[in-house]
Design a protein around this motif. Structure first.
Motif, PDB file in Angstrom:
ATOM      1  N   ILE A  63       0.837  -1.207   0.000  1.00 58.91           N
ATOM      2  CA  ILE A  63       0.000   0.000   0.000  1.00 58.91           C
ATOM      3  C   ILE A  63       0.871   1.255   0.000  1.00 58.91           C
ATOM      4  O   ILE A  63       0.575   2.229  -0.712  1.00 58.91           O
ATOM      5  N   CYS A  64       1.932   1.247   0.778  1.00 59.11           N
ATOM      6  CA  CYS A  64       2.842   2.406   0.768  1.00 59.11           C
ATOM      7  C   CYS A  64       3.476   2.585  -0.610  1.00 59.11           C
ATOM      8  O   CYS A  64       3.616   3.720  -1.104  1.00 59.11           O
ATOM      9  N   ARG A 118      10.384  14.153  -6.716  1.00 60.58           N
ATOM     10  CA  ARG A 118      11.022  13.925  -5.420  1.00 60.58           C
ATOM     11  C   ARG A 118      10.398  12.750  -4.662  1.00 60.58           C
ATOM     12  O   ARG A 118      11.056  12.143  -3.821  1.00 60.58           O
ATOM     13  N   TYR A 119       9.142  12.442  -4.967  1.00 59.98           N
ATOM     14  CA  TYR A 119       8.516  11.301  -4.300  1.00 59.98           C
ATOM     15  C   TYR A 119       9.088   9.977  -4.792  1.00 59.98           C
ATOM     16  O   TYR A 119       8.803   8.926  -4.193  1.00 59.98           O
ATOM     17  N   LEU A 129       3.557   5.738  -5.923  1.00 64.69           N
ATOM     18  CA  LEU A 129       3.310   5.820  -7.365  1.00 64.69           C
ATOM     19  C   LEU A 129       2.195   6.826  -7.663  1.00 64.69           C
ATOM     20  O   LEU A 129       2.245   7.552  -8.669  1.00 64.69           O
ATOM     21  N   LEU A 130       1.189   6.885  -6.787  1.00 64.08           N
ATOM     22  CA  LEU A 130       0.122   7.873  -6.957  1.00 64.08           C
ATOM     23  C   LEU A 130       0.675   9.285  -6.835  1.00 64.08           C
ATOM     24  O   LEU A 130       0.309  10.180  -7.610  1.00 64.08           O
ATOM     25  N   LEU A 140      -3.401  15.572 -10.051  1.00 59.12           N
ATOM     26  CA  LEU A 140      -4.813  15.425  -9.721  1.00 59.12           C
ATOM     27  C   LEU A 140      -5.257  16.557  -8.790  1.00 59.12           C
ATOM     28  O   LEU A 140      -4.548  16.882  -7.833  1.00 59.12           O
ATOM     29  N   PRO A 141      -6.400  17.171  -9.051  1.00 65.35           N
ATOM     30  CA  PRO A 141      -6.832  18.326  -8.228  1.00 65.35           C
ATOM     31  C   PRO A 141      -6.845  18.064  -6.729  1.00 65.35           C
ATOM     32  O   PRO A 141      -6.428  18.940  -5.962  1.00 65.35           O
ATOM     33  N   PRO A 142      -7.310  16.889  -6.251  1.00 64.73           N
ATOM     34  CA  PRO A 142      -7.288  16.692  -4.786  1.00 64.73           C
ATOM     35  C   PRO A 142      -5.883  16.754  -4.203  1.00 64.73           C
ATOM     36  O   PRO A 142      -5.692  17.279  -3.095  1.00 64.73           O
ATOM     37  N   LEU A 143      -4.881  16.235  -4.937  1.00 62.78           N
ATOM     38  CA  LEU A 143      -3.507  16.294  -4.431  1.00 62.78           C
ATOM     39  C   LEU A 143      -2.948  17.710  -4.540  1.00 62.78           C
ATOM     40  O   LEU A 143      -2.209  18.162  -3.657  1.00 62.78           O
ATOM     41  N   GLN A 144      -3.270  18.415  -5.607  1.00 65.27           N
ATOM     42  CA  GLN A 144      -2.782  19.780  -5.770  1.00 65.27           C
ATOM     43  C   GLN A 144      -3.366  20.732  -4.738  1.00 65.27           C
ATOM     44  O   GLN A 144      -2.818  21.796  -4.487  1.00 65.27           O
ATOM     45  N   ALA A 145      -4.476  20.336  -4.134  1.00 61.94           N
ATOM     46  CA  ALA A 145      -5.095  21.181  -3.103  1.00 61.94           C
ATOM     47  C   ALA A 145      -4.421  21.026  -1.757  1.00 61.94           C
ATOM     48  O   ALA A 145      -4.752  21.775  -0.824  1.00 61.94           O
TER      49      ALA A 145
END
Length: 786
Positions: free
Chosen positions: A410-411, A440-441, A416-417, A424-429
């Motif tokens: 899961i980690c 960097r991830y 990868l996400l 994705l808008p939810p992550l950019q928020a």
């Protein structure tokens, strides 16, 4: 069939010798080849034009391949490589030796000849390392630096641990680049050892641990991010990252739980001191992993493990708070006051991540959009093993205590996400997501991929009969070596003759003839600074190299996001000089009063003038001083960072409005922030500078004035900088550009600038000392109890 397989040992020994021969005999010639070619054709064109390879190079590059093919052939014919692995894995000691030797061979390019590359982030990190080395050599622990910038709170808003390590190593080595190589190389080796222990304790298999260690050490992004992109502190982060999870897994064992809590808290707490952003994410991933693992734990065992994990995380957060909490609460007045966002950096393309490349050239050509180096090859073999580790265990019967396939999987999926779903808008928020760019991830992708690759090897072993388990892993190990081994054919360093800035070697000699810093008393710096216009040169490369080669302080070689004197004054003033020097009919700078006034305000004695072709056209000498005086203070809001095409509309107007008299070191007015009303003393003072002494972390200025006045010092204002006038601590004024202003009485005034940790940092440092003492006491008590 008993005994060591001599033929395979001979082939492997020849392989190792050929790799070192290639590293130190052939690859240095290829240092001039540009990195990041978009195709093999472009790469080969550069090779033929810059290197002119011969038959001896072909032999050197072919020898490792021939030796490796021999190992594979012996494995196919007589299973010799399998037998060798079985002998190595029969005891912990031999396995440790195998892991260490393998990691040392993989990390050989870290110890290559030449100077560390100033490209990418390397220049800024070399400047930080240089400041740490000089400060430790003077017998001080750096919390401030007068060597770079205009006086700066050294790495109090960034991770400092790696640079401290370089400074300590250099006390024995006394050579900056050698110290950097040693720390980078040893950290890479240590990362493999840490991953081996983590996979070993979770899979209960030495062979699987070795597979995970190889994946971690060989993953090309690991090397690219640290060594090629110049992000040197991350070498220590990669080395520390396996340990919190290792100690958490130790918590699941009934013995020595105190040692596990102390070790896990210390390793997790050190990560923010290496890099606060990555440390934040490491803590989140640790918490997620621990929570998922606890869900798999039988209910009767959950409570003690949960309590121990809570204590571990709490102590780690408190330990790392020494950097993270003041960095957040005391960020006002720094460049990070408005937050940090790196979402403007290009995202890594899937080709960069999944198609073979050693950054010298890719296996498949890249487009211009895919060319940026913000991603790197992970390795198809470890990625496939990671997928096996995430999927295969679900088809195997569960025996004994559960392995962490689900938690690690899961980690891994979350990393990868974050990389490929970054837009994705939810992550950019989420501000804590955009504080890092997508590429960097990949650090965490590399970590969990390698972890899962080891677990995948363990799953493959369980899937096969007991008498074929080592043989089952010999193929993945050979595939891993064949896939990622060639990416270690790197010459990452440049030579002294290489100069990406076009500063001629004669410049350093000319500067040394004018003023040699080695003539100063031990621990002292030159009481003036060196400045340059950039002429479109990379700012960190040009200014950091200038400071290191000359040994003179500079207001430019520091991260521009930290103190307002950099982004509000020094940087716009550099653009103003650049503007003057690139006019169609440029006049000498010493004929421009605003340019001379700005150089005085920065205490610049030597100005390197660079033309549009990056060529140094002159070295200008100016007689400046550390202070100017004025009888008048006026209110003005803080200067905003200037990025207008014509900087004369901003910084030149500000300097001109001050009315600087460079001959008498006076000014008509000084602009102050947070001033309730204009203050005018009605005096006509005269100034004599009687002394100016500068050390790495303090400065003393002796000013004699004929009447009461205000003195503006060429040092940045910071709340943690203690300012004393005639042995009396005062609260100085802050100019609109972020400099210090102090009131003076008639006569001789002795001014001392001494950095201090803020009360908050002092309290947190004391807390860390208490935590270390409590941990040591708990360990002693635990050992006596057992």
């Amino acid at each position: 069939m008993n005994g060591w397989p001599r033929a395979t040992l001979a082939a492997l020994g020849s392989l190792v010798l050929s790799l070192y021969f290639l590293q130190y005999w052939t690859l240095p010639k290829y240092a001039a080849i540009p990195q990041n070619s978009i195709s093999f054709e472009v790469f080969w064109s550069a090779v033929t034009h810059l290197v002119d390879p011969g038959w001896e190079d072909a032999i050197c590059f072919s020898l490792p391949a021939v030796c490796f093919v021999a190992v594979v052939a012996l494995e196919i014919r007589r299973r010799e490589f399998t037998r060798l692995l079985a002998l190595c894995f029969c005891s912990g000691r031999t396995t440790w030796g195998l892991v260490f030797l393998s990691a040392a061979i993989i990390a050989r390019c870290y110890f290559a000849v030449g100077e560390a590359n100033w490209a990418g982030d390397g220049s800024a990190h070399l400047a930080f390392a240089y400041a740490a080395v000089e400060c430790f050599a003077a017998g001080e622990i750096p919390i401030w630096t007068n060597l770079i910038s205009l006086g700066s709170p050294y790495l109090q808003y960034y991770g400092f641990l790696y640079f401290y390590l370089v400074g300590l190593v250099d006390l024995a080595v006394d050579h900056l680049f050698t110290s950097v190589k040693i720390t980078l190389g040893l950290a890479h080796i240590a990362s493999a050892l840490g991953m081996y222990l983590l996979v070993r304790i979770t899979s209960r298999s030495r062979a699987a641990g070795f597979l995970g260690a190889l994946s971690y050490a060989l993953c090309f992004w690991h090397m690219q991010q640290v060594l090629i992109m110049g992000r040197f502190p991350l070498s220590l982060f990669y080395a520390l990252l396996p340990w919190p999870l290792y100690f958490f897994e130790r918590l699941r064992l009934p013995t020595r739980r105190v040692e596990a809590v102390c070790g896990g808290a210390l390793s997790l707490g050190l990560l923010p001191l290496v890099h606060p952003g990555y440390g934040f994410w490491a803590t989140l991933f640790f918490a997620l992993y621990a929570l998922l693992r606890l869900c798999e734990t039988p209910r009767l065992r959950q409570r003690p493990i949960l309590l121990s994990t809570g204590l571990l995380v709490g102590a780690a957060v408190l330990f790392g708070a020494f950097l993270t909490v003041p960095m957040w609460l005391e960020r006002a007045g720094t460049g990070i006051a408005g937050g940090i966002t790196l979402s403007g950096v290009p995202d890594p393309s899937w080709k960069r991540v999944f198609i073979w490349s050693n950054l010298r050239f890719p296996l498949l050509p890249l487009t211009v959009e895919e060319a940026p180096w913000y991603g790197g090859y992970l390795g198809l073999t470890p990625f496939a093993l990671a997928l096996i580790g995430a999927i295969l265990p679900w088809r195997l019967p569960r025996r004994g205590r559960p392995l962490p396939y689900l938690a690690a999987g899961i980690c891994f999926a979350l990393t990868l996400l974050l990389v490929f779903g970054y837009r994705l808008p939810p992550l950019q928020a989420l501000p804590f997501v955009t504080a890092l760019n997508a590429g960097r991830y990949l650090l965490f992708t590399t970590f969990f991929m390698s972890f899962l690759a080891g677990l995948g090897g363990a799953a493959l072993k369980r899937w096969r009969p007991a008498n074929m388990r080592v043989q089952t892993l010999s193929l993945p190990i050979l595939l891993l070596l064949g896939d990622l081994g060639p990416t270690t054919f790197q010459q990452p360093y440049q030579f002294a003759v290489h100069n990406s800035t076009n500063y001629p070697p004669e410049l350093w000699e000319e500067l040394r003839q004018k003023f040699d810093p080695r003539d100063l008393p031990a621990g002292q710096l030159a009481p003036f600074r060196l400045f340059t216009n950039l002429a479109q040169m990379h700012p960190f490369i040009a200014t950091a190299l200038l400071a290191y080669r000359s040994g003179l302080p500079t207001p430019q070689a520091d991260h521009r996001l930290l103190m307002p004197t950099m982004h509000a004054f020094a940087s716009p003033f550099e653009r103003y000089l650049n503007y003057l020097l690139h006019l169609p009919d440029p006049q000498p700078l010493d004929q421009d009063p605003v340019a001379l006034a700005g150089l005085q305000l920065l205490n610049i004695n030597y100005q390197v003038n660079v033309d549009a072709e990056h060529a140094v056209v002159s070295l200008m000498s100016i007689n400046t001083g550390p202070a100017i005086i004025s009888a008048r203070l006026e209110q003005r809001p803080p200067l905003a960072p200037d990025s207008t095409p014509d900087p004369s509309k901003h910084i030149a107007a500000y300097i001109d409005a001050m009315g600087v008299d460079i001959v008498h070191k006076r000014s008509d007015r000084l602009f102050i922030t947070d001033l309730d009303q204009t203050r005018y003393l009605g005096t006509d003072p005269r100034l004599q500078v009687r002394g100016h002494r500068v050390w790495h972390q303090r400065a003393e200025v002796d000013l004699e004035v004929t009447a009461p006045c205000f003195a503006r010092l060429a040092y940045t204002y910071a709340p943690q900088l203690e300012v004393r006038v005639n042995d009396r601590a005062i609260t100085p004024y802050r100019t609109a550009a972020g400099f210090i202003v102090v009131p003076l009485e008639a006569g001789l005034n002795r001014i001392a600038l001494q950095p201090r940790l803020s009360p908050l940092r002092q309290a947190l440092l004391g807390l860390n000392i208490l935590l270390l003492a409590a941990g040591a006491g708990a360990l002693i008590w635990s050992r006596r109890k057992t």
